[in-house]
Design an enzyme around this catalytic site. Structure first.
Site, PDB file in Angstrom:
ATOM      1  N   ARG A   1     -10.436 -11.465   1.600  1.00 40.71           N
ATOM      2  CA  ARG A   1     -10.738 -12.368   1.215  1.00 40.71           C
ATOM      3  C   ARG A   1     -10.376 -14.055   1.295  1.00 40.71           C
ATOM      4  NH1 ARG A   1     -11.747  -8.831  -3.811  1.00 40.71           N
ATOM      5  NH2 ARG A   1     -11.039  -7.092  -3.041  1.00 40.71           N
TER       6      ARG A   1
ATOM      7  N   LYS B   1       1.173  -1.710   0.174  1.00 40.74           N
ATOM      8  CA  LYS B   1       0.359   0.148   0.294  1.00 40.74           C
ATOM      9  C   LYS B   1       0.626   1.273   0.259  1.00 40.74           C
ATOM     10  CE  LYS B   1      -3.769  -2.177   2.865  1.00 40.74           C
ATOM     11  NZ  LYS B   1      -5.097  -1.573   1.906  1.00 40.74           N
TER      12      LYS B   1
HETATM   13  N1  BES Z   1      -7.263  -3.767   4.036  1.00 42.47           N
HETATM   14  C1  BES Z   1      -8.346  -3.236   3.321  1.00 42.47           C
HETATM   15  C2  BES Z   1      -9.688  -2.389   3.181  1.00 42.47           C
HETATM   16  C3  BES Z   1     -10.350  -1.113   3.141  1.00 42.47           C
HETATM   17  C4  BES Z   1      -9.401  -0.346   2.788  1.00 42.47           C
HETATM   18  C5  BES Z   1     -10.398  -0.807   4.139  1.00 42.47           C
HETATM   19  C6  BES Z   1      -9.220   1.134   3.486  1.00 42.47           C
HETATM   20  C7  BES Z   1     -10.016   0.073   5.051  1.00 42.47           C
HETATM   21  C8  BES Z   1      -9.528   1.379   3.954  1.00 42.47           C
HETATM   22  C9  BES Z   1      -8.208  -4.706   2.052  1.00 42.47           C
HETATM   23  O1  BES Z   1      -7.480  -5.890   2.312  1.00 42.47           O
HETATM   24  C10 BES Z   1      -7.647  -4.087   0.733  1.00 42.47           C
HETATM   25  O2  BES Z   1      -6.842  -3.587   0.399  1.00 42.47           O
HETATM   26  N2  BES Z   1      -8.665  -4.263  -0.459  1.00 42.47           N
HETATM   27  C11 BES Z   1      -8.171  -3.941  -1.722  1.00 42.47           C
HETATM   28  C12 BES Z   1      -8.887  -4.664  -3.020  1.00 42.47           C
HETATM   29  C13 BES Z   1      -8.040  -4.474  -3.721  1.00 42.47           C
HETATM   30  C14 BES Z   1      -6.990  -4.702  -3.898  1.00 42.47           C
HETATM   31  C15 BES Z   1      -8.887  -5.485  -4.760  1.00 42.47           C
HETATM   32  C16 BES Z   1      -8.989  -1.619  -1.663  1.00 42.47           C
HETATM   33  O3  BES Z   1      -9.825  -2.350  -1.279  1.00 42.47           O
HETATM   34  O4  BES Z   1      -7.742  -1.032  -1.973  1.00 42.47           O
HETATM   35 MN    MN Z   2      -5.613  -5.804   1.882  1.00 44.06          MN
END
Ligand code: BES
Ligand code: MN
Ligand code: ZN
Length: 497
Positions: free
Chosen positions: A354, A280
């Protein structure tokens, strides 16, 4: 906070502070009228001077040693009498609680439950008051070496005056429910606000053990070798890049008949999500300590359920690990095999929630649940879709969806349903495995839910995406404790049927 319920004239109550409401246009509530009469027309004079116009959320502290048995009177604006709904009432009570906390009062008599609120009865209004006062007391300063300057005298007792004896029982029940929800919310917030270096999977497992001792839950913790024997290849692939051992936490509350099938709650417990190799960006990455808020809400809901001794069986499952970049971590393109036997192509290692939930959902089948609800900070896309007013709700069962939506509405901890149409399922096709772990740019919250649906066939299942509701970012940064309110309300409702 200690609550007592009294009947009788509120102007006679001996208390540090008497709290009364006034509607817009300086229209006095019954308690305000009683106070006005006891105090020789004090409120009418204040109204005439323009000091209490009843503007929603406005508060005025009036010293009144001579007139009442209370040395202080807090007058709280309720806004337009015919416009007051539950959201507005909550905001009003919160500002009253904040104003009260700034005084030196250690106890208070709060009459605000007599306000007329759209679609909310006396019991509901009482619960809103109890929960709002609990929230206003919440601090998370245990990691500061100097605690925030709290008054050496803090509010610890509240009297709730009730007009009719016949409503005392309902008010008492609402106080009890409000207090239970508040302890659940507080536990969820505390766990979530703790940083990733303290709140590790092992720490969460210890907290489950604590609940086992304090609330007679049956707790079992599965270790990585045990998960390996269960063939949880998907969950284990996420934790490979971390030095903290993963834990699968199982907490059982048995308040119902032995034969009664349980409600199973499965909460995402990523104690830190850096994204893994699909790292990230640095900005706000600290907030990914909140990626265990789904798990925290399972802890909180079980605590509230146990405190209320609900006649139900409820099982909480929290798969917990970290998602970090490392030589051993998942790589984009890796294919893993889930406990269900389905193979998964990991196209983005940041779609890890997931990957741990699917194995936990498969595991949950052994409890033969009547309903299974997973709760997860699953997608940024859900934050874009719904913001923070509502969690995203997905379900393969109309009745379950309806029950959760209603519980959200009545607890003020809302959810909004999004579809699981099969057009979206196609986005998860993979050329090399049974399913891909991401579904492209469009409908990200939905394709994430579609992924989970592949592991919940033949179950009454619902998924709550709480990425937008579980915590605040920016200068109000902190966990909200949602959706403990929604889930506890859902279970209370279910225990009544
Ligand atoms: N934990 C994150 C989702 C999230 C993002 C929660 C912002 C709270 C605030 C999750 O694990 C994630 O990183 N999801 C990705 C999925 C994508 C790679 C398809 C996302 O939402 O960017
Ligand atoms: Mn994630
Ligand atoms: Zn995550």
């Amino acid at each position: 906070m200690k609550y007592t319920i009294t009947t009788g004239d509120c102007a006679d109550i001996s208390t540090d502070c008497l709290v009364v409401g006034v509607y817009a246009g300086s229209k006095l509530t019954p308690s305000a009228i009683a106070v006005d009469q006891a105090a020789g027309g004090l409120l009418k004079r204040l109204a005439k001077r323009g000091d209490i116009e009843g503007e929603s959320g406005h508060t005025l502290l009036v010293p009144c040693e001579d007139h009442l048995r209370a040395p202080r009177l807090l007058v709280v604006g309720l806004g337009d009498a015919d416009q007051l709904d539950a959201d507005e009432f909550l905001a009003v009570v919160r500002s009253a609680a904040t104003a009260l906390q700034r005084t030196g009062a250690t106890n208070a008599a709060v009459t605000l439950a007599e306000a007329k609120v759209k679609q909310r009865d006396l019991g509901d209004r009482t619960r809103i008051i109890v929960e709002a006062f609990a929230v206003s007391r919440y601090r998370f300063d245990r990691l500061k070496s100097k605690k925030s300057k709290s008054k050496n005298r803090t509010l610890s007792k509240i009297v709730l005056p009730v007009k009719e004896k016949s409503s005392v029982a309902a008010v008492r029940r609402s106080v009890r429910e409000g207090e239970a929800v508040s302890s659940g919310v507080q536990l969820a917030r505390d766990l979530a606000n703790l940083p990733g270096n303290i709140c590790t999977p092992s720490y969460l497992a210890e907290q489950a053990r604590k609940l086992q001792r304090s609330h007679q839950l049956k707790v079992s913790i599965l270790s990585e070798p045990q998960m390996r024997s269960l063939k949880m290849g998907s969950l284990l692939s996420v934790t490979r890049g971390s030095r903290e051992p993963a834990k699968l936490i199982i907490m059982e509350y048995r308040g119902g008949a032995k034969s009664s099938p349980p409600v199973v709650l499965v909460g995402k417990g990523l104690t830190f999500d850096a994204g893994g190799i699909s790292l990230k960006p640095a900005g706000k990455m600290d907030e990914m300590k909140y990626d265990m808020c789904g798990g925290a809400s399972v802890f909180g809901t079980l605590l509230a359920t146990a405190e209320l001794k609900l006649p139900l069986n409820v099982i909480g499952i929290v798969p917990s690990c970290e998602n970090l970049p490392d030589g051993a971590a998942n790589k984009p393109g890796d294919i893993v095999k889930s406990m269900s036997g389905q193979t998964i192509e990991i196209l983005n290692t940041d779609a890890e929630g997931r990957l741990i939930l699917c194995d936990a959902l498969t595991y949950a089948k052994r409890f033969k649940p009547d309903a299974i609800i997973d709760i997860a900070t699953l997608t940024g896309a859900c934050v874009i879709a719904l913001g923070d007013p509502a969690s995203g709700l997905f379900s393969n069962n109309e009745q379950l969806a309806k029950g959760l939506l209603e519980a959200g509405e009545s607890s003020g901890d809302r959810a909004w349903r999004l579809p699981l149409w099969k057009q979206y399922q196609k986005q998860l096709n993979s050329p090399f495995a049974d399913i891909a772990n991401i579904g492209g740019r469009g409908g990200g919250a939905i394709t994430a839910a579609c992924f989970l649906s592949r592991f919940t066939d033949n179950l009454n299942w619902a998924h709550l995406d709480i990425a937008g509701t579980a915590y605040h970012s920016g200068n109000k940064k902190g966990a909200t404790g949602r959706p403990v309110g929604l889930l506890t309300q859902f279970l209370i409702q279910r225990s009544r049927n």
